[in-house]
Scaffold this motif. Structure first.
Motif, PDB file in Angstrom:
ATOM      1  N   ARG A 106       0.821  -1.209   0.000  1.00 60.14           N
ATOM      2  CA  ARG A 106       0.000   0.000   0.000  1.00 60.14           C
ATOM      3  C   ARG A 106       0.855   1.259   0.000  1.00 60.14           C
ATOM      4  NH1 ARG A 106      -3.419  -0.379   4.948  1.00 60.14           N
ATOM      5  NH2 ARG A 106      -4.031   1.684   4.299  1.00 60.14           N
ATOM      6  N   ALA A 107       2.153   1.094  -0.148  1.00 63.68           N
ATOM      7  CA  ALA A 107       3.080   2.226  -0.100  1.00 63.68           C
ATOM      8  C   ALA A 107       2.976   3.083  -1.354  1.00 63.68           C
ATOM      9  CB  ALA A 107       4.508   1.705   0.059  1.00 63.68           C
ATOM     10  N   VAL A 108       3.388   4.332  -1.216  1.00 65.09           N
ATOM     11  CA  VAL A 108       3.437   5.261  -2.342  1.00 65.09           C
ATOM     12  C   VAL A 108       4.816   5.102  -2.984  1.00 65.09           C
ATOM     13  CG1 VAL A 108       3.342   7.675  -3.038  1.00 65.09           C
ATOM     14  CG2 VAL A 108       1.878   6.847  -1.174  1.00 65.09           C
ATOM     15  N   ILE A 109       4.825   4.577  -4.211  1.00 59.74           N
ATOM     16  CA  ILE A 109       6.079   4.351  -4.927  1.00 59.74           C
ATOM     17  C   ILE A 109       6.088   5.295  -6.116  1.00 59.74           C
ATOM     18  CG2 ILE A 109       7.491   2.676  -6.168  1.00 59.74           C
ATOM     19  CD1 ILE A 109       6.173   0.488  -4.455  1.00 59.74           C
ATOM     20  N   GLU A 110       6.952   6.325  -6.057  1.00 64.10           N
ATOM     21  CA  GLU A 110       6.979   7.355  -7.089  1.00 64.10           C
ATOM     22  C   GLU A 110       8.036   7.120  -8.158  1.00 64.10           C
ATOM     23  OE1 GLU A 110       7.692  10.553  -4.363  1.00 64.10           O
ATOM     24  OE2 GLU A 110       5.581  11.142  -4.399  1.00 64.10           O
ATOM     25  N   HIS A 111       8.884   6.150  -7.958  1.00 61.06           N
ATOM     26  CA  HIS A 111       9.998   5.912  -8.870  1.00 61.06           C
ATOM     27  C   HIS A 111       9.779   4.611  -9.628  1.00 61.06           C
ATOM     28  CE1 HIS A 111      12.058   9.104  -6.700  1.00 61.06           C
ATOM     29  NE2 HIS A 111      11.675   8.506  -5.597  1.00 61.06           N
ATOM     30  N   PRO A 112      10.178   4.557 -10.911  1.00 60.13           N
ATOM     31  CA  PRO A 112      10.004   3.320 -11.667  1.00 60.13           C
ATOM     32  C   PRO A 112      10.855   2.174 -11.117  1.00 60.13           C
ATOM     33  CG  PRO A 112      11.193   4.939 -12.985  1.00 60.13           C
ATOM     34  CD  PRO A 112      10.762   5.623 -11.727  1.00 60.13           C
ATOM     35  N   THR A 113      11.974   2.527 -10.489  1.00 62.20           N
ATOM     36  CA  THR A 113      12.858   1.524  -9.886  1.00 62.20           C
ATOM     37  C   THR A 113      13.163   1.930  -8.456  1.00 62.20           C
ATOM     38  OG1 THR A 113      13.876   1.065 -12.022  1.00 62.20           O
ATOM     39  CG2 THR A 113      15.075   0.341 -10.078  1.00 62.20           C
ATOM     40  N   VAL A 114      13.048   0.991  -7.535  1.00 61.99           N
ATOM     41  CA  VAL A 114      13.379   1.222  -6.134  1.00 61.99           C
ATOM     42  C   VAL A 114      14.479   0.235  -5.765  1.00 61.99           C
ATOM     43  CG1 VAL A 114      12.544   1.039  -3.761  1.00 61.99           C
ATOM     44  CG2 VAL A 114      11.076   2.043  -5.514  1.00 61.99           C
ATOM     45  N   ASP A 115      15.548   0.742  -5.174  1.00 68.78           N
ATOM     46  CA  ASP A 115      16.641  -0.107  -4.703  1.00 68.78           C
ATOM     47  C   ASP A 115      16.532  -0.255  -3.197  1.00 68.78           C
ATOM     48  OD1 ASP A 115      18.274  -0.741  -7.048  1.00 68.78           O
ATOM     49  OD2 ASP A 115      18.557   1.420  -7.169  1.00 68.78           O
ATOM     50  N   ILE A 116      16.467  -1.503  -2.728  1.00 68.71           N
ATOM     51  CA  ILE A 116      16.471  -1.792  -1.294  1.00 68.71           C
ATOM     52  C   ILE A 116      17.784  -2.495  -0.996  1.00 68.71           C
ATOM     53  CG2 ILE A 116      15.362  -3.035   0.597  1.00 68.71           C
ATOM     54  CD1 ILE A 116      12.721  -2.770  -0.932  1.00 68.71           C
ATOM     55  N   GLU A 117      18.629  -1.830  -0.198  1.00 67.93           N
ATOM     56  CA  GLU A 117      19.933  -2.380   0.157  1.00 67.93           C
ATOM     57  C   GLU A 117      19.860  -2.904   1.587  1.00 67.93           C
ATOM     58  OE1 GLU A 117      22.933   0.608  -0.464  1.00 67.93           O
ATOM     59  OE2 GLU A 117      22.177   1.064  -2.469  1.00 67.93           O
ATOM     60  N   LEU A 118      20.009  -4.214   1.740  1.00 67.19           N
ATOM     61  CA  LEU A 118      19.923  -4.845   3.055  1.00 67.19           C
ATOM     62  C   LEU A 118      21.314  -5.132   3.605  1.00 67.19           C
ATOM     63  CD1 LEU A 118      17.159  -7.503   2.291  1.00 67.19           C
ATOM     64  CD2 LEU A 118      16.852  -5.279   3.386  1.00 67.19           C
ATOM     65  N   GLN A 119      21.526  -4.802   4.857  1.00 71.99           N
ATOM     66  CA  GLN A 119      22.733  -5.186   5.597  1.00 71.99           C
ATOM     67  C   GLN A 119      22.222  -5.795   6.894  1.00 71.99           C
ATOM     68  OE1 GLN A 119      25.827  -5.119   4.379  1.00 71.99           O
ATOM     69  NE2 GLN A 119      24.964  -4.242   2.527  1.00 71.99           N
ATOM     70  N   LEU A 120      21.994  -7.107   6.880  1.00 74.38           N
ATOM     71  CA  LEU A 120      21.375  -7.779   8.019  1.00 74.38           C
ATOM     72  C   LEU A 120      22.295  -8.847   8.587  1.00 74.38           C
ATOM     73  CD1 LEU A 120      17.808  -8.233   6.475  1.00 74.38           C
ATOM     74  CD2 LEU A 120      18.684  -6.311   7.790  1.00 74.38           C
ATOM     75  N   GLY A 121      22.377  -8.890   9.909  1.00 74.58           N
ATOM     76  CA  GLY A 121      23.205  -9.893  10.577  1.00 74.58           C
ATOM     77  C   GLY A 121      22.423 -11.178  10.782  1.00 74.58           C
ATOM     78  N   THR A 122      21.678 -11.242  11.884  1.00 69.45           N
ATOM     79  CA  THR A 122      20.827 -12.394  12.160  1.00 69.45           C
ATOM     80  C   THR A 122      19.386 -11.923  12.191  1.00 69.45           C
ATOM     81  OG1 THR A 122      20.963 -12.067  14.534  1.00 69.45           O
ATOM     82  CG2 THR A 122      22.611 -13.525  13.534  1.00 69.45           C
ATOM     83  N   GLY A 123      18.488 -12.835  12.255  1.00 65.85           N
ATOM     84  CA  GLY A 123      17.083 -12.470  12.284  1.00 65.85           C
ATOM     85  C   GLY A 123      16.452 -12.648  10.911  1.00 65.85           C
ATOM     86  N   ARG A 124      15.132 -12.549  10.880  1.00 63.78           N
ATOM     87  CA  ARG A 124      14.409 -12.750   9.631  1.00 63.78           C
ATOM     88  C   ARG A 124      14.039 -11.420   9.003  1.00 63.78           C
ATOM     89  NH1 ARG A 124       9.583 -16.243  11.619  1.00 63.78           N
ATOM     90  NH2 ARG A 124       9.773 -14.693  13.234  1.00 63.78           N
ATOM     91  N   ALA A 125      13.830 -11.467   7.696  1.00 60.13           N
ATOM     92  CA  ALA A 125      13.345 -10.298   6.973  1.00 60.13           C
ATOM     93  C   ALA A 125      12.233 -10.761   6.048  1.00 60.13           C
ATOM     94  CB  ALA A 125      14.461  -9.645   6.184  1.00 60.13           C
ATOM     95  N   LYS A 126      11.184  -9.958   5.982  1.00 60.45           N
ATOM     96  CA  LYS A 126      10.076 -10.263   5.090  1.00 60.45           C
ATOM     97  C   LYS A 126       9.714  -8.987   4.343  1.00 60.45           C
ATOM     98  CE  LYS A 126       5.447 -12.217   5.016  1.00 60.45           C
ATOM     99  NZ  LYS A 126       4.357 -12.788   5.817  1.00 60.45           N
ATOM    100  N   ILE A 127       9.641  -9.105   3.017  1.00 62.64           N
ATOM    101  CA  ILE A 127       9.293  -7.961   2.183  1.00 62.64           C
ATOM    102  C   ILE A 127       8.085  -8.343   1.341  1.00 62.64           C
ATOM    103  CG2 ILE A 127      10.052  -6.386   0.368  1.00 62.64           C
ATOM    104  CD1 ILE A 127      12.944  -6.871   1.324  1.00 62.64           C
ATOM    105  N   THR A 128       7.037  -7.550   1.428  1.00 62.50           N
ATOM    106  CA  THR A 128       5.857  -7.737   0.598  1.00 62.50           C
ATOM    107  C   THR A 128       5.868  -6.635  -0.444  1.00 62.50           C
ATOM    108  OG1 THR A 128       4.620  -8.630   2.472  1.00 62.50           O
ATOM    109  CG2 THR A 128       3.340  -7.919   0.564  1.00 62.50           C
ATOM    110  N   VAL A 129       5.848  -7.029  -1.704  1.00 62.12           N
ATOM    111  CA  VAL A 129       5.914  -6.062  -2.803  1.00 62.12           C
ATOM    112  C   VAL A 129       4.541  -5.950  -3.464  1.00 62.12           C
ATOM    113  CG1 VAL A 129       8.373  -6.492  -3.203  1.00 62.12           C
ATOM    114  CG2 VAL A 129       6.666  -7.803  -4.479  1.00 62.12           C
TER     115      VAL A 129
END
Length: 179
Positions: A106-129
């Motif tokens: 439901r996010a407002v995405i104004e750019h044709p391309t979005v870069d998500i840079e992850l730097q994660l140690g431990t733990g889980r990550a969940k991304i809904t696009v």
């Protein structure tokens, strides 16, 4: 098929061209260039065959707006973004021990391309696009666990979400929104 000479520059990608068009449109909207100059520069960008032609079309523009890059960082705990929120052009997410949950459905995405840079140690990550998003995970390096993502056929017009960076011992799950 004609072979590409070894010393030729790499071809211009659609993402580079889209980003250049977006920067020109932003410059016009902000009053930095005239309508005639916008038309002329768009023509150069859309017909460019070398990266240097893109650079020259954007040469006098200021660098990308400061609001186009954001960083979310937490040593531990949870990072959560959901609902209606504005997604920057580049989103950097840094977490040493916590869980990350990014919901772009439901996010407002104004750019044709979005870069998500992850730097994660431990733990889980969940991304809904978004349902119509195209996801590129080529730049992501996982350490201990694999990535969970099932690519979907996307309809034209959706944003491209490029996910890159490094994940240590956690698992990243990416899914498309259902609605």
């Amino acid at each position: 098929m004609t072979p590409i000479p070894e010393n030729s520059p790499p071809p211009i990608g659609d993402d580079d061209r889209d980003t250049a068009v977006q920067r020109l449109q932003d410059a016009y909207t902000e009053g930095l260039i005239s309508h005639e100059e916008l038309d002329e520069r768009l023509h150069h960008v859309l017909t460019a065959t070398a990266r240097s032609e893109l650079v020259s079309a954007l040469a006098t523009l200021p660098e990308e707006r400061p609001g186009t890059t954001s960083t979310i960082a937490a040593a531990g705990g949870r990072i959560l973004r959901r609902g209606v929120w504005r997604v920057p052009r580049i989103l950097k997410v840094e977490s040493a021990f916590g869980r990350v949950r990014l919901d772009l459905s439901r996010a407002v995405i104004e750019h044709p391309t979005v870069d998500i840079e992850l730097q994660l140690g431990t733990g889980r990550a969940k991304i809904t696009v978004p349902r119509d998003a195209v996801v590129d995970v080529e730049g992501l390096h996982t350490g201990w666990k694999d990535l969970r993502y099932k690519a979907r056929r996307s309809r034209p017009g959706g944003p491209k979400i490029r996910i890159s960076g490094t994940m240590g011992f956690g698992r990243l799950t990416i899914r498309h929104a259902r609605r």
